[in-house]
Design a protein around this motif. Structure first.
Motif, PDB file in Angstrom:
ATOM      1  N   GLU A 170       0.815  -1.222   0.000  1.00 46.33           N
ATOM      2  CA  GLU A 170       0.000   0.000   0.000  1.00 46.33           C
ATOM      3  C   GLU A 170       0.849   1.273   0.000  1.00 46.33           C
ATOM      4  N   SER A 171       2.163   1.131  -0.059  1.00 48.56           N
ATOM      5  CA  SER A 171       3.059   2.282   0.116  1.00 48.56           C
ATOM      6  C   SER A 171       2.855   3.372  -0.931  1.00 48.56           C
ATOM      7  N   GLY A 172       2.382   3.021  -2.100  1.00 46.60           N
ATOM      8  CA  GLY A 172       2.144   4.029  -3.130  1.00 46.60           C
ATOM      9  C   GLY A 172       1.046   5.022  -2.763  1.00 46.60           C
ATOM     10  N   ALA A 173       0.202   4.667  -1.823  1.00 43.37           N
ATOM     11  CA  ALA A 173      -0.909   5.541  -1.427  1.00 43.37           C
ATOM     12  C   ALA A 173      -0.591   6.394  -0.209  1.00 43.37           C
ATOM     13  N   TRP A 174       0.521   6.125   0.479  1.00 40.80           N
ATOM     14  CA  TRP A 174       0.797   6.824   1.731  1.00 40.80           C
ATOM     15  C   TRP A 174       0.889   8.328   1.562  1.00 40.80           C
ATOM     16  N   ARG A 175       1.577   8.798   0.536  1.00 35.31           N
ATOM     17  CA  ARG A 175       1.733  10.242   0.352  1.00 35.31           C
ATOM     18  C   ARG A 175       0.379  10.904   0.102  1.00 35.31           C
ATOM     19  N   ALA A 176      -0.457  10.246  -0.691  1.00 32.07           N
ATOM     20  CA  ALA A 176      -1.784  10.803  -0.971  1.00 32.07           C
ATOM     21  C   ALA A 176      -2.629  10.871   0.301  1.00 32.07           C
ATOM     22  N   VAL A 177      -2.535   9.860   1.146  1.00 31.69           N
ATOM     23  CA  VAL A 177      -3.288   9.861   2.407  1.00 31.69           C
ATOM     24  C   VAL A 177      -2.795  10.996   3.305  1.00 31.69           C
ATOM     25  N   ALA A 178      -1.469  11.145   3.413  1.00 31.00           N
ATOM     26  CA  ALA A 178      -0.899  12.212   4.247  1.00 31.00           C
ATOM     27  C   ALA A 178      -1.259  13.583   3.688  1.00 31.00           C
TER      28      ALA A 178
END
Length: 199
Positions: A156-164
């Motif tokens: 799921e690491s590709g979504a972390w920046r978008a979530v933050a």
């Protein structure tokens, strides 16, 4: 018991970071863009990935407290003095409840604060695991925005920046909405991060 990590342990964890530490670093990058410069940490094992990321980032003034209530009021004071939110971090369970008086004060006085509580993973919720409680509604209407973050997994690491980034945008939107009726009110923003294993 108070557990301390040696410099060698911290350095090793930063060289070979876990998914939890890497996700935490991603969130810190985004929070730093939003103007966060201070972090107030109430030590606990479940929040260790974020605490390590804060120390390792080198961009935050990290203030460590052994008492959650004192930590929360220190974050409130930083927000009052700087007009910028401090990250307020604790471990799971009743530790997060100790933040409540300062969060209520911050809400009433329109002081910015970013509350970050670690939590048990979903499989330990509602089964009687120690230091587990419903943190989702813990602060009620005293926070302007709430983000429930899933346990970190490399896939799921590709979504972390978008979530933050979404968390920052929500906090900015809340700030604008509140500023319309209270000129200096930036609001509180709560983030709940679920970490699977204690360190």
């Amino acid at each position: 018991k108070i557990f301390t990590l040696t410099d060698a342990t911290i350095e090793a964890m930063q060289v070979s970071p876990s998914a939890a530490v890497t996700m935490s670093r991603t969130f810190l990058d985004e929070w730093n863009l939003f103007g966060v410069e201070h972090a107030v940490v109430a030590q606990g094992s479940r929040s260790t990935p974020m605490a390590l990321a804060l120390v390792g980032a080198g961009r935050f003034r990290v203030h460590v407290f052994h008492d959650e209530r004192s930590a929360a009021f220190a974050a409130l004071g930083i927000g009052l003095a700087t007009s910028r939110p401090a990250v307020l971090l604790c471990t799971s369970g009743t530790a997060a409840a100790e933040f409540f008086p300062a969060i209520a004060e911050a809400s009433q006085a329109c002081v910015p604060m970013r509350v970050c509580t670690a939590d048990r993973p979903p499989e330990l919720q509602g089964v009687g695991a120690p230091q587990t409680m419903d943190q989702e509604r813990l602060y009620g209407g005293y926070v302007r925005s709430f983000l429930n973050v899933a346990p970190p997994a490399w896939e799921e690491s590709g979504a972390w920046r978008a979530v933050a980034s979404t968390a920052n945008l929500r906090n900015a939107r809340c700030a604008r909405e509140v500023c319309a009726c209270c000129q200096q009110c930036l609001g509180r923003c709560g983030d709940r991060l679920k970490y699977g294993k204690r360190l």
